[in-house]
Design a protein around this motif. Structure first.
Motif, PDB file in Angstrom:
ATOM      1  N   ALA A 173      26.537  86.795  45.610  1.00  0.00           N
ATOM      2  CA  ALA A 173      27.500  86.324  46.609  1.00  0.00           C
ATOM      3  C   ALA A 173      28.206  87.487  47.298  1.00  0.00           C
ATOM      4  N   LYS A 174      28.407  88.592  46.590  1.00  0.00           N
ATOM      5  CA  LYS A 174      29.096  89.738  47.183  1.00  0.00           C
ATOM      6  C   LYS A 174      28.145  90.666  47.944  1.00  0.00           C
ATOM      7  N   VAL A 175      26.911  90.752  47.513  1.00  0.00           N
ATOM      8  CA  VAL A 175      25.950  91.657  48.151  1.00  0.00           C
ATOM      9  C   VAL A 175      25.343  91.033  49.407  1.00  0.00           C
ATOM     10  N   LEU A 176      25.039  89.729  49.369  1.00  0.00           N
ATOM     11  CA  LEU A 176      24.421  89.052  50.503  1.00  0.00           C
ATOM     12  C   LEU A 176      25.478  88.363  51.355  1.00  0.00           C
ATOM     13  N   GLU A 177      25.182  88.240  52.637  1.00  0.00           N
ATOM     14  CA  GLU A 177      26.065  87.531  53.560  1.00  0.00           C
ATOM     15  C   GLU A 177      25.585  86.092  53.667  1.00  0.00           C
ATOM     16  N   ARG A 178      26.448  85.195  53.290  1.00  0.00           N
ATOM     17  CA  ARG A 178      26.073  83.781  53.200  1.00  0.00           C
ATOM     18  C   ARG A 178      25.595  83.240  54.540  1.00  0.00           C
ATOM     19  N   GLY A 179      24.399  82.621  54.530  1.00  0.00           N
ATOM     20  CA  GLY A 179      23.891  81.942  55.706  1.00  0.00           C
ATOM     21  C   GLY A 179      23.322  82.838  56.778  1.00  0.00           C
ATOM     22  N   ARG A 180      23.231  84.141  56.524  1.00  0.00           N
ATOM     23  CA  ARG A 180      22.737  85.070  57.530  1.00  0.00           C
ATOM     24  C   ARG A 180      21.293  85.449  57.246  1.00  0.00           C
ATOM     25  N   ASP A 181      20.495  85.561  58.318  1.00  0.00           N
ATOM     26  CA  ASP A 181      19.088  85.904  58.174  1.00  0.00           C
ATOM     27  C   ASP A 181      18.930  87.253  57.488  1.00  0.00           C
ATOM     28  N   VAL A 182      17.876  87.360  56.656  1.00  0.00           N
ATOM     29  CA  VAL A 182      17.688  88.564  55.863  1.00  0.00           C
ATOM     30  C   VAL A 182      17.450  89.789  56.742  1.00  0.00           C
ATOM     31  N   ARG A 183      16.910  89.587  57.945  1.00  0.00           N
ATOM     32  CA  ARG A 183      16.649  90.730  58.829  1.00  0.00           C
ATOM     33  C   ARG A 183      17.919  91.311  59.418  1.00  0.00           C
ATOM     34  N   HIS A 184      19.010  90.542  59.417  1.00  0.00           N
ATOM     35  CA  HIS A 184      20.267  90.988  60.019  1.00  0.00           C
ATOM     36  C   HIS A 184      21.293  91.402  58.968  1.00  0.00           C
ATOM     37  N   GLN A 185      20.835  91.710  57.780  1.00  0.00           N
ATOM     38  CA  GLN A 185      21.717  92.192  56.728  1.00  0.00           C
ATOM     39  C   GLN A 185      21.348  93.631  56.382  1.00  0.00           C
ATOM     40  N   LYS A 186      22.218  94.290  55.650  1.00  0.00           N
ATOM     41  CA  LYS A 186      21.944  95.664  55.241  1.00  0.00           C
ATOM     42  C   LYS A 186      20.727  95.672  54.329  1.00  0.00           C
ATOM     43  N   GLN A 187      19.694  96.412  54.747  1.00  0.00           N
ATOM     44  CA  GLN A 187      18.435  96.371  54.027  1.00  0.00           C
ATOM     45  C   GLN A 187      18.543  96.979  52.630  1.00  0.00           C
ATOM     46  N   GLU A 188      19.437  97.917  52.460  1.00  0.00           N
ATOM     47  CA  GLU A 188      19.631  98.493  51.133  1.00  0.00           C
ATOM     48  C   GLU A 188      20.122  97.429  50.151  1.00  0.00           C
ATOM     49  N   GLU A 189      21.047  96.588  50.616  1.00  0.00           N
ATOM     50  CA  GLU A 189      21.581  95.552  49.741  1.00  0.00           C
ATOM     51  C   GLU A 189      20.578  94.419  49.555  1.00  0.00           C
ATOM     52  N   VAL A 190      19.804  94.103  50.587  1.00  0.00           N
ATOM     53  CA  VAL A 190      18.758  93.095  50.445  1.00  0.00           C
ATOM     54  C   VAL A 190      17.709  93.562  49.444  1.00  0.00           C
ATOM     55  N   SER A 191      17.340  94.843  49.519  1.00  0.00           N
ATOM     56  CA  SER A 191      16.370  95.400  48.577  1.00  0.00           C
ATOM     57  C   SER A 191      16.878  95.315  47.149  1.00  0.00           C
ATOM     58  N   MET A 192      18.152  95.644  46.959  1.00  0.00           N
ATOM     59  CA  MET A 192      18.728  95.572  45.617  1.00  0.00           C
ATOM     60  C   MET A 192      18.754  94.135  45.109  1.00  0.00           C
TER      61      MET A 192
END
Length: 537
Positions: free
Chosen positions: A302-321
């Motif tokens: 919940a803290k690393v990902l942005e709720r409801g936002r497409d994975v391409r528009h989030q910080k890729q480092e945090e998506v990778s983690m």
């Protein structure tokens, strides 16, 4: 707090939660074994099914939605004054639910025989009072959980559980004729200790140098009380309402078999007591291991990902983690679930015979526990997949999922009633398996779509190494043969031989995992075991 810090804190929280739940379940395990010698199985059925269902329903429906909404990423950076005000609504909501549920438990449900199980009416009121007492600690719990005060939760719940066990043991031995009053008093002591520990901690912590150094958002104990604010947090309120609708349905799925037993009377109180004992024994690992992991890593996602936002528009480092952690968690719980399913089949009869004697090991008890061993595998996978899904879903997606949960709830109630009418207690387990499988499929479809536009494939965590599958298959055959040869009527020596065979097979499986699942082993050592944690260089 950086993503790395959040991951370390969530991992530490999961580890402490696991230890805490281990202690809880061991104490409950020993307490049930002890009370079986002093009270009837009918009394255990009323307490563990009827009264604890009242307690869990009231607490869950009153606070679960507020917890999930206020621990989401959108709530983390908001005005804590508004969040605390919202959290204080748990108590009046609990009062409303309490009045409704107590009326149902008093006048709608069939009361037990007052000659064999007296004091039912005051016991219902006391369990409701204990639940409301626990709700008073909710703002403090969320504040502590959001700031990763892991030791506070461990100490508070440990002291409360120890106090509950001591009260139960002393009163069962000294005054067993008090019946339901014993367990009602113990539950009130538990809730009171829990509230007292949180209040005393925050009185000591707020205003201290440690609080100032951590830039804690609350400076005085009076700031934790509800107060007037100029603006309201509409998003947080609507998100809470969405989670509330979902929590209502999730409670039906989680406690569905108890609702069927309580409202449809498919089992008498004695059979309910036996079923509940085997249920607690069968789901012990799921409760003390998988649930803490789910709760702790929900905070991380919940803290690393942005709720409801497409994975391409989030910080890729945090998506990778997040993808890496999800894959490792799926692999971890899958392997644990497979081990439980394999070894649970051959050792269910022995476990019940040691724990409760012929009362549990005869009849449908062993078959019921074997089914639970397979059910635990589904519980393990569903806990992690839904943990991620609930953290990543938008408000609109949560609302749509509520409709899915509604369909699952209706089908579960119908299926559990039909299967229980045909198969007895085993029908409850089979109905749970069907619904859990459907929930897993829904979560897997969501996760696949979430990462479809990225390079990450966390669902590969559901594919164990072929060598591990072979080791589990060989262990299943050897332990089944061992049970037919050595267990359980040939005396303790042959039982020990059966246990030794299982120990050797389990060691073989663990060694195979250690040498083939190296990435998972590294994750467990660095993230789930705090004493092995190392700083990244």
């Amino acid at each position: 707090m950086s993503s790395e810090d959040v991951l370390k804190s969530a991992s530490t929280l999961a580890s402490y939660n696991v230890l805490l739940q281990v202690m809880f379940r061991v104490l409950t395990f020993l307490l049930n074994a002890f009370t079986l010698r002093f009270v009837s199985k009918e009394l255990i059925g009323v307490v563990n099914v009827r009264l604890m269902l009242l307690y869990s329903t009231l607490v869950f429906l009153s606070r679960e939605a507020f917890r999930r909404a206020c621990l989401s990423s959108e709530g983390a950076g908001r005005n804590w004054r508004q969040v605390i005000n919202l959290l204080w609504l748990t108590f009046p909501v609990g009062c409303v639910w309490g009045v409704l549920l107590v009326c149902v438990w008093w006048w709608v449900l069939q009361a037990p025989d007052p000659q064999s199980i007296p004091h039912y009416v005051p016991a219902v009121g006391l369990f409701c009072l204990a639940a409301l007492t626990e709700l008073l600690a909710e703002p403090l719990w969320v504040l502590a959980h959001a700031h990763m005060f892991v030791r506070l939760k461990v100490i508070a719940e440990s002291l409360a559980m120890i106090a509950k066990c001591l009260v139960t043991v002393v009163m069962v031995v000294s005054a067993p004729q008090w019946g339901l009053y014993i367990f009602s008093a113990a539950q009130c002591v538990y809730a009171g200790f829990l509230l007292l520990c949180y209040v005393l901690y925050f009185i000591h912590f707020l205003g201290s140098e440690e609080a100032e150094s951590k830039l804690f958002p609350v400076s005085h104990i009076t700031d934790l009380l509800p107060s007037r604010v100029e603006t309201t947090t509409l998003f947080l309120t609507t998100l809470t309402w969405s989670f509330f609708k979902q929590s209502f349905l999730k409670q039906i799925l989680t406690e569905g078999e108890r609702y069927v037993m309580t409202f449809l009377n498919v089992l008498n109180f004695g059979d309910q007591g036996v079923y509940d004992i085997i249920n607690n024994l069968g789901s012990m690992v799921a409760r003390f291991l998988f649930l803490p992991i789910e709760e702790s890593f929900y905070v991380f996602f919940a803290k690393v990902l942005e709720r409801g936002r497409d994975v391409r528009h989030q910080k890729q480092e945090e998506v990778s983690m997040a993808a890496e952690v999800l894959e490792c968690l799926l692999k971890l719980v899958l392997l644990i679930g497979l081990i439980i399913a394999v070894f649970g089949y051959a050792y269910s009869h022995l476990a019940l015979d040691i724990y409760g004697g012929e009362l549990l090991s005869s009849g449908a008890g062993p078959a019921l526990l074997r089914c639970y061993s397979c059910y635990v595998l589904l519980l393990a996978i569903n806990g992690v997949t839904e943990c991620f899904v609930f953290a990543a879903m938008s408000k609109e997606e949560v609302d749509r999922y509520n409709l899915v949960m509604l369909g699952l709830s209706a089908s579960f109630l119908l299926l559990s009633y039909w299967l229980t009418w045909m198969l007895g207690g085993i029908g409850f387990v089979l109905a749970n398996c069907c619904n859990m499988a459907l929930r897993i499929i829904h979560s897997i479809v969501y996760i696949h779509g979430y990462f479809l536009q990225s390079e990450y494939t966390p669902l590969w965590g559901l594919r164990p190494h072929s060598a591990v599958i072979i080791a589990l298959g060989v262990s299943s055959i050897l332990t089944a043969c061992s049970e037919s040869m050595f267990c359980c009527d040939g005396g303790w020596l042959l039982r020990l031989v059966h246990v030794a065979v299982g120990a050797v097979c389990l060691l073989g499986v663990v060694v195979t995992v250690f040498f083939t699942e190296t990435r998972l082993v590294q994750f467990v050592r660095t993230q789930l075991l705090p004493k092995y944690s190392k700083k990244h260089t």
